[in-house]
Design a protein around this motif. Structure first.
Motif, PDB file in Angstrom:
ATOM      1  N   SER A   1     -31.861 -29.389  43.438  1.00  0.00           N
ATOM      2  CA  SER A   1     -30.896 -28.166  43.318  1.00  0.00           C
ATOM      3  C   SER A   1     -31.834 -26.954  43.582  1.00  0.00           C
ATOM      4  O   SER A   1     -32.996 -26.751  43.225  1.00  0.00           O
ATOM      5  CB  SER A   1     -30.051 -28.304  42.198  1.00  0.00           C
ATOM      6  OG  SER A   1     -29.360 -29.396  42.047  1.00  0.00           O
ATOM      7  N   SER A   2     -31.056 -25.754  43.879  1.00  0.00           N
ATOM      8  CA  SER A   2     -31.618 -24.359  43.944  1.00  0.00           C
ATOM      9  C   SER A   2     -32.151 -24.174  42.533  1.00  0.00           C
ATOM     10  O   SER A   2     -31.414 -24.611  41.611  1.00  0.00           O
ATOM     11  CB  SER A   2     -30.646 -23.571  44.489  1.00  0.00           C
ATOM     12  OG  SER A   2     -29.572 -23.589  43.649  1.00  0.00           O
ATOM     13  N   PRO A   3     -32.876 -23.212  42.264  1.00  0.00           N
ATOM     14  CA  PRO A   3     -33.048 -22.636  41.008  1.00  0.00           C
ATOM     15  C   PRO A   3     -31.977 -22.230  39.946  1.00  0.00           C
ATOM     16  O   PRO A   3     -31.915 -22.559  38.969  1.00  0.00           O
ATOM     17  CB  PRO A   3     -34.019 -21.462  41.094  1.00  0.00           C
ATOM     18  CG  PRO A   3     -34.778 -21.628  42.447  1.00  0.00           C
ATOM     19  CD  PRO A   3     -33.637 -22.430  43.256  1.00  0.00           C
ATOM     20  N   THR A   4     -31.064 -21.537  40.572  1.00  0.00           N
ATOM     21  CA  THR A   4     -29.835 -20.982  39.807  1.00  0.00           C
ATOM     22  C   THR A   4     -28.827 -22.489  39.562  1.00  0.00           C
ATOM     23  O   THR A   4     -28.423 -22.179  38.302  1.00  0.00           O
ATOM     24  CB  THR A   4     -28.778 -20.172  40.724  1.00  0.00           C
ATOM     25  OG1 THR A   4     -29.781 -19.139  41.161  1.00  0.00           O
ATOM     26  CG2 THR A   4     -27.721 -19.707  39.927  1.00  0.00           C
ATOM     27  N   THR A   5     -28.659 -23.009  40.454  1.00  0.00           N
ATOM     28  CA  THR A   5     -27.969 -24.360  40.207  1.00  0.00           C
ATOM     29  C   THR A   5     -28.616 -25.301  39.233  1.00  0.00           C
ATOM     30  O   THR A   5     -28.020 -25.972  38.501  1.00  0.00           O
ATOM     31  CB  THR A   5     -27.704 -25.191  41.409  1.00  0.00           C
ATOM     32  OG1 THR A   5     -26.831 -24.250  42.459  1.00  0.00           O
ATOM     33  CG2 THR A   5     -26.689 -26.235  41.154  1.00  0.00           C
ATOM     34  N   LYS A   6     -29.782 -25.442  39.289  1.00  0.00           N
ATOM     35  CA  LYS A   6     -30.716 -26.104  38.489  1.00  0.00           C
ATOM     36  C   LYS A   6     -30.481 -25.906  36.803  1.00  0.00           C
ATOM     37  O   LYS A   6     -30.344 -26.820  36.233  1.00  0.00           O
ATOM     38  CB  LYS A   6     -32.259 -26.104  38.621  1.00  0.00           C
ATOM     39  CG  LYS A   6     -32.846 -27.324  37.934  1.00  0.00           C
ATOM     40  CD  LYS A   6     -34.609 -26.980  38.340  1.00  0.00           C
ATOM     41  CE  LYS A   6     -34.815 -27.194  39.888  1.00  0.00           C
ATOM     42  NZ  LYS A   6     -36.165 -27.131  40.439  1.00  0.00           N
ATOM     43  N   ASN A   7     -30.469 -24.551  36.822  1.00  0.00           N
ATOM     44  CA  ASN A   7     -30.385 -24.198  35.363  1.00  0.00           C
ATOM     45  C   ASN A   7     -29.126 -24.222  34.935  1.00  0.00           C
ATOM     46  O   ASN A   7     -28.839 -24.556  33.705  1.00  0.00           O
ATOM     47  CB  ASN A   7     -30.555 -22.332  35.313  1.00  0.00           C
ATOM     48  CG  ASN A   7     -32.065 -22.366  35.557  1.00  0.00           C
ATOM     49  OD1 ASN A   7     -32.808 -22.963  35.131  1.00  0.00           O
ATOM     50  ND2 ASN A   7     -32.143 -21.125  36.169  1.00  0.00           N
ATOM     51  N   ILE A   8     -28.066 -24.041  35.589  1.00  0.00           N
ATOM     52  CA  ILE A   8     -26.475 -24.652  35.145  1.00  0.00           C
ATOM     53  C   ILE A   8     -26.403 -26.023  34.993  1.00  0.00           C
ATOM     54  O   ILE A   8     -25.744 -26.200  33.957  1.00  0.00           O
ATOM     55  CB  ILE A   8     -25.708 -23.827  36.341  1.00  0.00           C
ATOM     56  CG1 ILE A   8     -25.476 -22.384  36.538  1.00  0.00           C
ATOM     57  CG2 ILE A   8     -24.233 -24.447  35.929  1.00  0.00           C
ATOM     58  CD1 ILE A   8     -24.797 -21.806  37.622  1.00  0.00           C
ATOM     59  N   LEU A   9     -26.892 -26.765  35.860  1.00  0.00           N
ATOM     60  CA  LEU A   9     -26.848 -28.154  35.612  1.00  0.00           C
ATOM     61  C   LEU A   9     -27.582 -28.529  34.183  1.00  0.00           C
ATOM     62  O   LEU A   9     -27.186 -29.600  33.697  1.00  0.00           O
ATOM     63  CB  LEU A   9     -27.253 -29.044  36.671  1.00  0.00           C
ATOM     64  CG  LEU A   9     -26.686 -28.818  38.060  1.00  0.00           C
ATOM     65  CD1 LEU A   9     -27.357 -29.750  39.161  1.00  0.00           C
ATOM     66  CD2 LEU A   9     -25.076 -29.483  37.743  1.00  0.00           C
ATOM     67  N   LEU A  10     -28.797 -28.006  33.821  1.00  0.00           N
ATOM     68  CA  LEU A  10     -29.466 -28.349  32.688  1.00  0.00           C
ATOM     69  C   LEU A  10     -28.925 -27.936  31.585  1.00  0.00           C
ATOM     70  O   LEU A  10     -28.772 -28.573  30.687  1.00  0.00           O
ATOM     71  CB  LEU A  10     -30.986 -27.850  32.802  1.00  0.00           C
ATOM     72  CG  LEU A  10     -31.945 -28.409  33.879  1.00  0.00           C
ATOM     73  CD1 LEU A  10     -33.192 -27.799  33.768  1.00  0.00           C
ATOM     74  CD2 LEU A  10     -32.131 -30.163  33.421  1.00  0.00           C
ATOM     75  N   MET A  11     -28.170 -26.618  31.610  1.00  0.00           N
ATOM     76  CA  MET A  11     -27.291 -26.274  30.665  1.00  0.00           C
ATOM     77  C   MET A  11     -26.045 -27.405  30.314  1.00  0.00           C
ATOM     78  O   MET A  11     -25.749 -27.515  29.208  1.00  0.00           O
ATOM     79  CB  MET A  11     -26.645 -24.957  30.966  1.00  0.00           C
ATOM     80  CG  MET A  11     -25.864 -24.295  29.659  1.00  0.00           C
ATOM     81  SD  MET A  11     -26.798 -24.215  28.204  1.00  0.00           S
ATOM     82  CE  MET A  11     -28.008 -22.801  28.712  1.00  0.00           C
ATOM     83  N   MET A  12     -25.363 -27.757  31.297  1.00  0.00           N
ATOM     84  CA  MET A  12     -24.315 -28.844  31.212  1.00  0.00           C
ATOM     85  C   MET A  12     -24.945 -29.821  30.548  1.00  0.00           C
ATOM     86  O   MET A  12     -24.099 -30.576  29.793  1.00  0.00           O
ATOM     87  CB  MET A  12     -23.802 -29.028  32.375  1.00  0.00           C
ATOM     88  CG  MET A  12     -23.167 -27.692  33.255  1.00  0.00           C
ATOM     89  SD  MET A  12     -22.415 -28.134  34.660  1.00  0.00           S
ATOM     90  CE  MET A  12     -21.155 -29.238  34.461  1.00  0.00           C
ATOM     91  N   ILE A  13     -26.341 -30.476  30.743  1.00  0.00           N
ATOM     92  CA  ILE A  13     -26.829 -31.653  30.078  1.00  0.00           C
ATOM     93  C   ILE A  13     -26.940 -31.422  28.482  1.00  0.00           C
ATOM     94  O   ILE A  13     -26.722 -32.286  27.826  1.00  0.00           O
ATOM     95  CB  ILE A  13     -27.944 -32.262  31.002  1.00  0.00           C
ATOM     96  CG1 ILE A  13     -27.730 -32.474  32.233  1.00  0.00           C
ATOM     97  CG2 ILE A  13     -28.416 -33.227  30.166  1.00  0.00           C
ATOM     98  CD1 ILE A  13     -26.690 -33.427  32.462  1.00  0.00           C
ATOM     99  N   ILE A  14     -27.424 -30.202  28.229  1.00  0.00           N
ATOM    100  CA  ILE A  14     -27.848 -29.793  27.014  1.00  0.00           C
ATOM    101  C   ILE A  14     -26.564 -29.484  26.137  1.00  0.00           C
ATOM    102  O   ILE A  14     -26.578 -29.433  24.726  1.00  0.00           O
ATOM    103  CB  ILE A  14     -28.815 -28.895  26.851  1.00  0.00           C
ATOM    104  CG1 ILE A  14     -30.028 -29.435  27.621  1.00  0.00           C
ATOM    105  CG2 ILE A  14     -29.354 -28.556  25.567  1.00  0.00           C
ATOM    106  CD1 ILE A  14     -31.147 -28.356  27.997  1.00  0.00           C
ATOM    107  N   LEU A  15     -25.458 -28.786  26.863  1.00  0.00           N
ATOM    108  CA  LEU A  15     -24.292 -28.387  26.132  1.00  0.00           C
ATOM    109  C   LEU A  15     -23.799 -29.325  25.168  1.00  0.00           C
ATOM    110  O   LEU A  15     -23.246 -28.869  24.193  1.00  0.00           O
ATOM    111  CB  LEU A  15     -23.415 -27.892  27.037  1.00  0.00           C
ATOM    112  CG  LEU A  15     -22.282 -27.038  26.542  1.00  0.00           C
ATOM    113  CD1 LEU A  15     -22.865 -25.735  26.102  1.00  0.00           C
ATOM    114  CD2 LEU A  15     -21.298 -26.659  27.799  1.00  0.00           C
ATOM    115  N   PRO A  16     -23.593 -30.757  25.392  1.00  0.00           N
ATOM    116  CA  PRO A  16     -22.959 -31.691  24.345  1.00  0.00           C
ATOM    117  C   PRO A  16     -23.685 -31.892  23.092  1.00  0.00           C
ATOM    118  O   PRO A  16     -23.155 -32.003  22.043  1.00  0.00           O
ATOM    119  CB  PRO A  16     -22.879 -32.990  24.991  1.00  0.00           C
ATOM    120  CG  PRO A  16     -23.038 -32.685  26.470  1.00  0.00           C
ATOM    121  CD  PRO A  16     -23.518 -31.236  26.664  1.00  0.00           C
TER     122      PRO A  16
END
Length: 308
Positions: free
Chosen positions: A120-135
């Motif tokens: 993914s792009s850098p911006t999308t990558k950060n969002i997706l990683l945040m969604m993984i860590i959020l729980p």
């Protein structure tokens, strides 16, 4: 004179650096001794004792005889009892089966997610990683209770399926192995995704381009390049899922009820319900060795790769 003082100062500085280096190296050993080796030795001592109706509910390791001789009393019946009773053997095997299948499901689900995050792009990558860590920001117990509400007979999933007309009556999902698998996979899939992501992030994308230029198909590229290079991430993620899933207690207890028996539940019953601390300690020691085996295999594979 000045050269002698300089040499002496350099020697003092070297000794100070060596002292600090020894302290830094020594601290992890103290930590391991206090929080791993010492508790392990205490549990091992209890597992070699005899169960008593007393406080503490086990016999002492050393005892003085009437003649004033200090004797060492080791009882190995607790370990033989584990193999004589089919309950413990079946529970160990069932725990390993559930944790193995859960690890495979986490790998099947987590591998494409990690690969998608990397590409993914850098911006999308950060969002997706945040969604993984959020729980992880939410209580683990609260998330398991949420799944109880989703999987119940009159829960959200069954009510939605009945409303759609897919089913006529609620499907039994709670208090089954299916619910346990759902809970374990949901809880531990981030532990699979993050090591895979860290490993895939180091991959050289030009290798894929070179393979494509040489006429390799995507499946061939994946099997010959991507999969072998990501094997350390697969092993690390599998261990991070398999080890805690084998000794899991909360998820089988809440989502499986009394229908799914795992070794964590047996351990809890022996300590609290039966008050048989020596047998419970023996169960814990055997479980520890069961979990150490895959760690030793992983360390062996890592050492061979480093030597290669």
């Amino acid at each position: 004179m000045s050269s002698i003082l300089s040499a002496y100062a350099a020697q003092l500085q070297h000794r100070a650096q060596s002292g600090w280096r020894s302290i830094v190296v020594f601290v992890p050993y103290i930590w391991l001794f206090v929080f791993f080796l010492a508790p392990f030795l205490i549990v091992l001592k209890i597992s070699l004792a005899e169960s008593l109706i007393a406080s503490p509910p086990f016999s002492p390791l050393f005892e003085w005889t009437e003649e004033g001789v200090l004797t060492l009393q080791l009882v190995f019946d607790n370990y033989s009892y584990l193999w004589e009773d089919d309950l413990y053997v079946k529970t160990y095997l069932n725990s390993i089966k559930i944790s193995t299948i859960s690890t495979m499901l986490c790998l099947i689900l987590g591998y494409p997610i990690a690969y998608a995050i990397v590409r993914s792009s850098p911006t999308t990558k950060n969002i997706l990683l945040m969604m993984i860590i959020l729980p992880f920001w939410t209580s683990f117990l609260l998330r398991v209770y949420a799944w109880m509400g989703l999987l119940a007979d009159q829960g959200t999933i069954n009510s939605f399926l009945v409303w759609l007309g897919v089913i006529d009556a609620p499907i039994r999902m709670m208090y089954s192995e299916f619910a346990v698998y759902v809970g374990i996979v949901y809880t531990y899939v981030p532990f699979m995704i993050l090591p895979l992501y860290a490993n895939m992030e180091k991959l050289d994308i030009t290798l894929h381009e070179a393979a494509a230029d040489l006429g390799a198909r995507p499946v061939t590229t994946f099997l010959t390049i991507t999969l072998p290079l990501t094997s350390p991430g697969i092993l690390a993620g599998s261990l991070l899922v398999f080890i805690p899933a084998t000794g899991e207690f909360v998820i089988p207890d809440l989502l499986g009820g009394g229908n799914v028996l795992m070794i964590g539940r047996v351990l809890y019953n022996e300590f609290n319900s039966n008050h048989d601390w020596p047998v419970a300690a023996a169960v814990a020691i055997v479980l520890l060795f069961v979990l150490v085996i895959p760690m030793m295999i992983y360390q062996h594979v890592q050492s061979r790769e480093s030597e290669g």
